[in-house]
Design a protein around this motif. Sequence first.
Motif, PDB file in Angstrom:
ATOM      1  N   HIS A   5      57.015  12.724  90.255  1.00  0.00           N
ATOM      2  CA  HIS A   5      56.557  11.777  89.240  1.00  0.00           C
ATOM      3  C   HIS A   5      55.183  11.229  89.612  1.00  0.00           C
ATOM      4  O   HIS A   5      54.282  11.135  88.753  1.00  0.00           O
ATOM      5  N   SER A   6      54.998  10.883  90.875  1.00  0.00           N
ATOM      6  CA  SER A   6      53.701  10.368  91.339  1.00  0.00           C
ATOM      7  C   SER A   6      52.621  11.431  91.230  1.00  0.00           C
ATOM      8  O   SER A   6      51.474  11.134  90.872  1.00  0.00           O
ATOM      9  N   ALA A   7      52.989  12.671  91.540  1.00  0.00           N
ATOM     10  CA  ALA A   7      52.022  13.769  91.453  1.00  0.00           C
ATOM     11  C   ALA A   7      51.575  13.988  90.010  1.00  0.00           C
ATOM     12  O   ALA A   7      50.384  14.251  89.746  1.00  0.00           O
ATOM     13  N   GLU A   9      51.523  11.686  87.637  1.00  0.00           N
ATOM     14  CA  GLU A   9      50.665  10.560  87.288  1.00  0.00           C
ATOM     15  C   GLU A   9      49.258  10.753  87.852  1.00  0.00           C
ATOM     16  O   GLU A   9      48.266  10.434  87.191  1.00  0.00           O
ATOM     17  N   TRP A  10      49.175  11.271  89.088  1.00  0.00           N
ATOM     18  CA  TRP A  10      47.858  11.548  89.674  1.00  0.00           C
ATOM     19  C   TRP A  10      47.129  12.624  88.875  1.00  0.00           C
ATOM     20  O   TRP A  10      45.935  12.508  88.598  1.00  0.00           O
ATOM     21  N   MET A  11      47.849  13.669  88.472  1.00  0.00           N
ATOM     22  CA  MET A  11      47.247  14.720  87.666  1.00  0.00           C
ATOM     23  C   MET A  11      46.669  14.148  86.366  1.00  0.00           C
ATOM     24  O   MET A  11      45.573  14.517  85.939  1.00  0.00           O
ATOM     25  N   THR A  13      45.449  11.289  85.780  1.00  0.00           N
ATOM     26  CA  THR A  13      44.244  10.474  85.924  1.00  0.00           C
ATOM     27  C   THR A  13      42.989  11.296  85.663  1.00  0.00           C
ATOM     28  O   THR A  13      41.927  10.736  85.378  1.00  0.00           O
ATOM     29  N   TRP A  14      43.097  12.627  85.758  1.00  0.00           N
ATOM     30  CA  TRP A  14      41.941  13.490  85.517  1.00  0.00           C
ATOM     31  C   TRP A  14      41.636  13.643  84.032  1.00  0.00           C
ATOM     32  O   TRP A  14      40.550  14.124  83.663  1.00  0.00           O
ATOM     33  N   SER A  17      38.536  11.906  83.081  1.00  0.00           N
ATOM     34  CA  SER A  17      37.409  12.186  83.970  1.00  0.00           C
ATOM     35  C   SER A  17      36.381  13.083  83.285  1.00  0.00           C
ATOM     36  O   SER A  17      36.733  13.893  82.425  1.00  0.00           O
ATOM     37  N   THR A 173      57.681  11.938  80.328  1.00  0.00           N
ATOM     38  CA  THR A 173      57.495  12.339  81.723  1.00  0.00           C
ATOM     39  C   THR A 173      58.831  12.716  82.356  1.00  0.00           C
ATOM     40  O   THR A 173      58.941  13.728  83.054  1.00  0.00           O
TER      41      THR A 173
END
Length: 206
Positions: A5-7, A9-11, A13-14, A17, A173
């Motif tokens: 789940h954290s991974a 969410e990090w993905m 964020t791009w 960008s 998600t």
Amino acid sequence: MELVHSAIEWMLTWAASPYAVLALFIFSFWESSFFPLPPDPLLIAMAVANPAMAPYYALVCTVASVGGAALGYFIGKKGGRPLVYKIFKAKRVEPVEGLYRRYDAWAVGAAAFTPIPYKVFTITAGIAKINFWRFILFSFLGRGARFFLVGMAVYFFGPSIQLAIDEYFELFTLGFLFLLILGFVAAKFVGDYLTRRESGRDTISG
């Protein structure tokens, strides 16, 4: 599950960008050979933010994913079993080889479209030495169908899909995580079934 789940969410964020398209390309490329997470969440986030560009994003995903699949193929072909068994367990690789013996590149197309871990199929295709161009063709068909299904859905129904995703993003998600885990379970189930089937045939023939 929390780590995945954290991974994700990090993905995501791009998505906002300036390098979003490059990130989408890289995630799609590596997912076909090494990276554990599919690029679908980032594709959806980018497509929802700019529905007019959704087909382009789907094309980026498809081309990059097939490029990564080609890399996985050559890893399997050149590295052979010793290298592959350092990446995956033998019980995950050998059943996929059984699928190739029965269905050839059709197995690639099915894996490319479903949540089944695609990298296992791309690398094992190299070990099995199935025809490379047929492998690429079915990869394009499977990956293209999957990513363009998402991209075109957002393209045609962008506003309504965006509202639904914004309102139920957490459920979306969790649903994606469920499908991802389901894909791994399905791969294990099919692998165990084929292994038992092959063992039974060997016993009968012996």
